[in-house]
Design an enzyme around this catalytic site. Sequence first.
Site, PDB file in Angstrom:
ATOM      1  N   ARG A  78       4.367  42.213  -7.090  1.00 51.13           N
ATOM      2  CA  ARG A  78       3.353  41.992  -8.143  1.00 51.13           C
ATOM      3  C   ARG A  78       3.053  40.514  -8.275  1.00 51.13           C
ATOM      4  NH1 ARG A  78       5.700  38.120 -11.641  1.00 51.13           N
ATOM      5  NH2 ARG A  78       7.482  38.927 -12.791  1.00 51.13           N
ATOM      6  N   GLU A 110       2.320  40.920 -20.488  1.00 53.40           N
ATOM      7  CA  GLU A 110       2.793  39.522 -20.608  1.00 53.40           C
ATOM      8  C   GLU A 110       1.749  38.541 -20.068  1.00 53.40           C
ATOM      9  OE1 GLU A 110       6.852  38.842 -19.332  1.00 53.40           O
ATOM     10  OE2 GLU A 110       6.258  36.913 -18.492  1.00 53.40           O
ATOM     11  N   ARG A 123      -1.498  41.935 -14.299  1.00 49.12           N
ATOM     12  CA  ARG A 123      -0.380  42.042 -13.363  1.00 49.12           C
ATOM     13  C   ARG A 123      -0.905  42.938 -12.263  1.00 49.12           C
ATOM     14  NH1 ARG A 123       5.079  40.629 -15.028  1.00 49.12           N
ATOM     15  NH2 ARG A 123       4.736  38.614 -15.981  1.00 49.12           N
ATOM     16  N   THR A 162       8.786  30.992 -15.902  1.00 49.98           N
ATOM     17  CA  THR A 162       9.468  31.498 -14.698  1.00 49.98           C
ATOM     18  C   THR A 162       8.476  32.053 -13.686  1.00 49.98           C
ATOM     19  OG1 THR A 162       9.752  33.751 -15.551  1.00 49.98           O
ATOM     20  CG2 THR A 162      11.531  32.187 -15.989  1.00 49.98           C
ATOM     21  N   ARG A 197      18.260  42.716 -10.676  1.00 52.95           N
ATOM     22  CA  ARG A 197      17.922  43.377 -11.954  1.00 52.95           C
ATOM     23  C   ARG A 197      18.356  44.831 -11.875  1.00 52.95           C
ATOM     24  NH1 ARG A 197      11.776  41.393 -13.846  1.00 52.95           N
ATOM     25  NH2 ARG A 197      12.136  39.183 -13.529  1.00 52.95           N
ATOM     26  N   CYS A 204       4.900  32.866 -19.138  1.00 55.81           N
ATOM     27  CA  CYS A 204       6.326  32.528 -19.027  1.00 55.81           C
ATOM     28  C   CYS A 204       6.494  31.535 -17.882  1.00 55.81           C
ATOM     29  CB  CYS A 204       7.138  33.790 -18.752  1.00 55.81           C
ATOM     30  SG  CYS A 204       8.892  33.472 -18.484  1.00 55.81           S
ATOM     31  N   GLU A 206      13.423  44.375 -16.077  1.00 59.52           N
ATOM     32  CA  GLU A 206      14.179  43.266 -16.618  1.00 59.52           C
ATOM     33  C   GLU A 206      15.041  43.706 -17.803  1.00 59.52           C
ATOM     34  OE1 GLU A 206      11.833  39.855 -17.435  1.00 59.52           O
ATOM     35  OE2 GLU A 206      13.637  38.724 -16.979  1.00 59.52           O
ATOM     36  N   ARG A 229       6.550  38.446  -7.859  1.00 54.80           N
ATOM     37  CA  ARG A 229       7.895  39.024  -7.761  1.00 54.80           C
ATOM     38  C   ARG A 229       7.825  40.130  -6.725  1.00 54.80           C
ATOM     39  NH1 ARG A 229      12.237  42.166  -9.990  1.00 54.80           N
ATOM     40  NH2 ARG A 229      10.917  43.669 -11.087  1.00 54.80           N
TER      41      ARG A 229
HETATM   42  P1  ADP Z   1       7.994  42.562 -13.630  1.00 53.62           P
HETATM   43  O1  ADP Z   1       8.008  43.068 -12.258  1.00 53.62           O
HETATM   44  O2  ADP Z   1       6.620  42.464 -14.148  1.00 53.62           O
HETATM   45  O3  ADP Z   1       8.765  41.293 -13.714  1.00 53.62           O
HETATM   46  P2  ADP Z   1       9.958  44.474 -14.710  1.00 53.62           P
HETATM   47  O4  ADP Z   1      11.195  43.865 -14.150  1.00 53.62           O
HETATM   48  O5  ADP Z   1      10.003  44.873 -16.140  1.00 53.62           O
HETATM   49  O6  ADP Z   1       8.671  43.559 -14.633  1.00 53.62           O
HETATM   50  O7  ADP Z   1       9.588  45.745 -13.823  1.00 53.62           O
HETATM   51  C1  ADP Z   1       8.486  46.529 -14.133  1.00 53.62           C
HETATM   52  C2  ADP Z   1       8.633  47.951 -13.588  1.00 53.62           C
HETATM   53  O8  ADP Z   1       8.566  47.933 -12.178  1.00 53.62           O
HETATM   54  C3  ADP Z   1       9.951  48.599 -13.951  1.00 53.62           C
HETATM   55  O9  ADP Z   1       9.737  49.955 -14.265  1.00 53.62           O
HETATM   56  C4  ADP Z   1      10.738  48.498 -12.680  1.00 53.62           C
HETATM   57  O10 ADP Z   1      11.728  49.501 -12.534  1.00 53.62           O
HETATM   58  C5  ADP Z   1       9.633  48.687 -11.649  1.00 53.62           C
HETATM   59  N1  ADP Z   1       9.994  48.160 -10.340  1.00 53.62           N
HETATM   60  C6  ADP Z   1      10.306  46.904  -9.998  1.00 53.62           C
HETATM   61  N2  ADP Z   1      10.588  46.810  -8.695  1.00 53.62           N
HETATM   62  C7  ADP Z   1      10.441  48.053  -8.174  1.00 53.62           C
HETATM   63  C8  ADP Z   1      10.578  48.622  -6.871  1.00 53.62           C
HETATM   64  N3  ADP Z   1      10.903  47.867  -5.815  1.00 53.62           N
HETATM   65  N4  ADP Z   1      10.342  49.946  -6.740  1.00 53.62           N
HETATM   66  C9  ADP Z   1       9.988  50.707  -7.788  1.00 53.62           C
HETATM   67  N5  ADP Z   1       9.832  50.242  -9.030  1.00 53.62           N
HETATM   68  C10 ADP Z   1      10.058  48.927  -9.224  1.00 53.62           C
HETATM   69  C1  CIR Z   2      14.119  35.284 -21.425  1.00 49.89           C
HETATM   70  O1  CIR Z   2      14.028  34.093 -21.714  1.00 49.89           O
HETATM   71  O2  CIR Z   2      15.161  35.848 -21.067  1.00 49.89           O
HETATM   72  C2  CIR Z   2      12.865  36.127 -21.512  1.00 49.89           C
HETATM   73  N1  CIR Z   2      11.863  35.382 -22.213  1.00 49.89           N
HETATM   74  C3  CIR Z   2      12.399  36.514 -20.107  1.00 49.89           C
HETATM   75  C4  CIR Z   2      12.341  35.379 -19.129  1.00 49.89           C
HETATM   76  C5  CIR Z   2      11.744  35.724 -17.798  1.00 49.89           C
HETATM   77  N2  CIR Z   2      12.564  36.456 -16.942  1.00 49.89           N
HETATM   78  C6  CIR Z   2      13.451  35.980 -16.043  1.00 49.89           C
HETATM   79  O3  CIR Z   2      13.635  34.840 -15.754  1.00 49.89           O
HETATM   80  N3  CIR Z   2      14.179  36.902 -15.424  1.00 49.89           N
END
Ligand code: ADP
Ligand code: CIR
Length: 351
Positions: free
Chosen positions: A113, A212, A216, A260, A296, A258, A301, A267
Amino acid sequence: MSTFPTFPTDCTSLLCKHLTTEIFETLKDKKTANGFTLEDAIRSGVENPDSGIGVYAGDLESYSLFASLFDPIIESYHGFSASDSHQSDLDPSHLDAPNPDPEGAYILSTRIRVGRNVANLPLGPAISMEQRNQVEQDVSTALGTLTGALSGSYYPLEGMSETVSRELIEDHFLFKAGDRFLESAGLNHDWPEGRGIYHNDDKTFLVWINEEDQLRIISMQPGGDILEVFTRLTTAISEIERSVPFSYSKHLGYTTSCPTNLGTAMRASVHIKLPKLSADMEHFKTICDRHHLQIRGIHGEHSKSEGGIYDISNKRRLGVTEVQCVQDMVDGVVELIAEEKGLQSTSSNRQ
Ligand code: ADP
Ligand code: CIR
């Protein structure tokens, strides 16, 4: 805000590490053109002392106006200094990514993403309801013109049934409601208005609107064909960019709320089954650190792992290109699989 915030003694956030009383005094009365203040920027980390980072930006100007706080946080997280500049490379032909798991024994799915925000608008923490609704309208209209494999439909959160949204979240397609870090950052204002998800029929291409970040853009599919996932994503990004201008700066790359996510805002992750390796968490983390990878849980997250399955993704996003972000993930995953295979054969030889 007139008084320096208090943090618990065991607080490890980058906010708590870098916010000195001197920085606080210099910044506390400053305001960006959108009215965003230091108090707004640090509220999430103050209200959630278990934050890893603890700060959010309200607009591109926040990163320069509050640079004496943001710069050391950015340097700690990304290893990127105030004098460095960012480079973008979204060309899939530069990626070396044969499927690391062609038999499908370890990688369940791959997802990449990027975050994007619309140029010359405040970011989510400082946006007005009208501006947010306009973003939803403009982006969903632009997505409505996509054709072929990217063609799909937009589903606003408002009016979506509980069953549909629960299924989309459980199947990893949709963002969760009520994240306390985002809530404190002001990113959930007027929820659920203005938020939604666009996806194609196969759910291999998805766009979250006004979570966020304003967009995305997501490409995902079962298995480990990382190149196919990256290629779909880069095609989609350039299609969307034809009608939606993205906020980008030479120094920080794509602007995100954010810090990060700055730079590539990318990501790239796999859901991968590593039951033997993850039994030795220290060894698992050492390999991930060597390849700049983050671990993760499988519900995103701040979630936990289930059944030895982890979400492994690139940690660096700024000062490295998009191709390098994905390459970090690919190279790390190759080593993780080799290690898991080694441990499996050692334990089966012992039996
Ligand atoms: P972001 O990717 O925006 O940082 P999250 O860590 O919250 O946010 O992940 C968002 C969603 O994407 C969650 O439901 C997570 O389980 C799903 N996800 C992330 N990576 C994968 C993957 N490789 N395969 C399937 N689902 C994924
Ligand atoms: C935090 O500070 O933990 C949240 N605001 C999320 C930060 C972004 N995520 C990350 O680095 N894994």
